[in-house]
Design an enzyme around this catalytic site. Structure first.
Site, mmCIF file in Angstrom:
data_model
loop_
_atom_site.group_PDB
_atom_site.id
_atom_site.type_symbol
_atom_site.label_atom_id
_atom_site.label_comp_id
_atom_site.label_asym_id
_atom_site.label_seq_id
_atom_site.Cartn_x
_atom_site.Cartn_y
_atom_site.Cartn_z
ATOM 1 C CE1 TYR A 1 -0.708 3.416 -2.833
ATOM 2 C CE2 TYR A 1 -0.656 1.885 -0.982
ATOM 3 C CZ TYR A 1 -0.522 2.140 -2.333
ATOM 4 O OH TYR A 1 -0.219 1.109 -3.189
ATOM 5 N NE ARG B 1 -5.042 0.183 -4.960
ATOM 6 C CZ ARG B 1 -4.433 -1.001 -4.829
ATOM 7 N NH1 ARG B 1 -3.127 -1.084 -4.842
ATOM 8 N NH2 ARG B 1 -5.118 -2.118 -4.691
ATOM 9 C CG HIS C 1 2.280 -4.807 -2.880
ATOM 10 N ND1 HIS C 1 1.740 -4.651 -4.137
ATOM 11 C CD2 HIS C 1 2.133 -3.606 -2.268
ATOM 12 C CE1 HIS C 1 1.296 -3.405 -4.273
ATOM 13 N NE2 HIS C 1 1.519 -2.747 -3.152
ATOM 14 C CE1 TYR D 1 3.956 -0.227 -0.473
ATOM 15 C CE2 TYR D 1 2.535 1.611 -1.050
ATOM 16 C CZ TYR D 1 2.736 0.254 -0.892
ATOM 17 O OH TYR D 1 1.708 -0.612 -1.158
ATOM 18 C CG HIS E 1 -2.610 -2.921 -0.934
ATOM 19 N ND1 HIS E 1 -3.066 -1.625 -1.059
ATOM 20 C CD2 HIS E 1 -1.374 -2.923 -1.498
ATOM 21 C CE1 HIS E 1 -2.168 -0.890 -1.680
ATOM 22 N NE2 HIS E 1 -1.108 -1.645 -1.957
HETATM 23 FE FE LIG Z 1 0.656 -0.813 -2.757
#
Ligand SMILES: [Fe+2]
Lengths: 263, 191
Positions: free
Chosen positions: A168, A178, A183, A129, A181
């Site tokens: 990640y 995770r 958000h 991110y 995905h």
């Molecule tokens: Fe996330």
């Protein structure tokens, strides 16, 4: 707590125990005419951050006043149409599997949620991110930020062009990862319909291991978070396509959000 | 187009820790500019069950204007400095603190005015709704369905602390305790 981080096997065992308990209770409740478990548990120990961040009192059920029965208005003066394409925000093309994510935003009666704000954010193809607290050593992509916004159309439809995010690691437990995905943040026609959630991709091997995805103890409810591959949305020589319809709560005839979720 | 068919709701998932570059926006916490003659400061700290500040919470507020009317104005995301839209969004600081600049909502009829507050955070799997009422409206609180239904100690968690005039504006403090002692009352709307 100073406990050592749990292993994946310990977390998986916790997840499975809760799911088995939920399955038995939901079956009994549905057989008696009640609601399935539609929302995540607020107190979900396998997701360690929920331990100190869930209320211990039951939520107080109230009839919404006018404030809660309406929603802020957003429109094309708030959002530039270009904001739905996450691949054109920089000088070059982002790295990754280019795709469109399209679908409709509906209320519980299946009616379109028209002209409302939909926001999304995601990691890049390497699972990183653009956020200062994301320090895991995957590369940033100078051609990808991972933020988009749009206003739904007359039929509640939306479409984003982006790249597929990578999985990640995170620090919930030892070697926690995770599933990939995106958000999503949504508004309805009433503030009670407000929703922030995540869309996943079909067949991800990390589903069974992930305490965030599994915080929804009901398998059918979890599956509603998975976008479906739709070849008709693909663009030759350019992109693949996923379809994901999003259903908000309400109006009143649908199941209540928290029935049974926190027993 | 096919006829609408009822469908089950899409479940919530936590906002996670990494929304910071996506959801907050310039002007999000300022529903009115600070120099507005009737601007109020609406602020507080969000804490967890250990009393520690939640430094990665995202708060949204939604409220009526000074006359108790709800707005249908565009412009919440791109504020022009003059139009009151009633919506605001603010991420907490590393001290778990949030601050909005807004107007005190007016009463619609005999109903007690309040600000609807929505809390999102890492570890919060499904957002939490609460309401911030104002102590000076005590006469209207007696007939409010939510406040009436609560024992006194829990009711107080929904009422802002009036701090008087701070920096030229009326200041109201609304601390949010997600869990534990004096846990804030959170609401589930029958909607
Ligand atoms: Fe996330």
């Amino acid at each position: 707590m100073t406990n050592a981080p749990a292993s994946q096997n310990e977390i998986t065992a916790e997840i499975e125990a809760i799911e088995a308990d939920a399955a038995a209770r939901v079956a009994a409740r549905v057989a008696a005419g009640g609601s399935p478990e539609l929302q995540p548990r607020r107190d979900y120990a396998p997701y360690r951050s929920s331990l100190l961040r869930h209320p211990t009192h039951e939520l107080v059920r109230v009839d919404p006043e006018e404030v809660e029965r309406v929603s802020p208005a957003f429109g094309h003066t708030d959002v530039n149409v270009l904001e739905s394409d996450l691949t054109i925000q920089h000088a070059g093309e982002p790295i990754g599997e280019r795709m469109t994510v399209s679908g409709r935003v509906l209320d519980g009666e299946g009616r379109p949620v028209r002209h409302q704000l939909i926001e999304l954010w995601q990691a890049n193809a390497g699972g990183r991110y653009v956020h200062k607290r994301d320090q895991h050593p995957a590369p940033l992509d100078p051609n990808f930020t991972g933020v988009g916004r749009a206003i739904t159309g007359d039929k509640g439809e939306y479409s984003f062009t982006t790249i597929k995010p990578g999985p990640y690691p995170w620090k919930n437990h030892m070697n926690a990862w995770r599933p990939a995905h995106i958000h999503f943040s949504l508004f309805g026609t009433a503030f009670t319909q407000r929703l922030i959630t995540q869309m996943y991709f079909p067949g991800d091997p990390l589903f069974a291991l992930d305490p965030i995805y599994q915080s929804i103890a009901d398998a059918d409810a979890r599956a509603r978070l998975i976008g479906q591959y739709d070849h008709s949305l693909s663009v030759p020589e350019f992109s693949l396509g996923y379809r994901w319809d999003i259903v908000l709560t309400g109006p009143k005839s649908t199941w209540m959000e928290s029935e049974g979720a926190d027993e | 187009m096919s006829e609408p068919t009822p469908a089950l709701q899409t479940p919530s998932q936590t906002v996670g820790p990494f929304y910071g570059y996506a959801l907050p926006y310039a002007g999000g916490p300022e529903l009115v500019p600070g120099h507005h003659p009737r601007a109020i400061r609406f602020h507080g700290t969000v804490t967890d069950g250990a009393g520690e500040p939640i430094l990665d919470a995202l708060l949204e507020i939604w409220q009526a204007d000074e006359n108790g009317a709800l707005m249908r104005e565009l412009g919440s995301l791109d504020r022009d400095g003059f139009t009151f839209t009633g919506f605001g969004r603010c991420a907490t600081t590393i001290a778990g603190h949030y601050t909005f600049t807004t107007l005190k909502p007016g009463a619609a009829g005999a109903a007690a005015p309040y600000i609807l507050v929505t809390v999102f955070a890492r570890g919060v799997t499904h957002h939490l709704f609460t309401r911030a009422y104002f102590a000076e409206d005590a006469a209207l609180h007696a007939s409010d369905a939510v406040l009436r239904s609560l024992p006194a100690d829990r009711r107080d968690t929904l009422i802002c602390v009036s701090e008087g005039v701070v920096g030229g504006s009326d200041s109201y403090r609304f601390d949010i305790r997600v869990q534990g002692e004096n846990e804030t009352v959170f609401l589930d709307f029958d909607a």
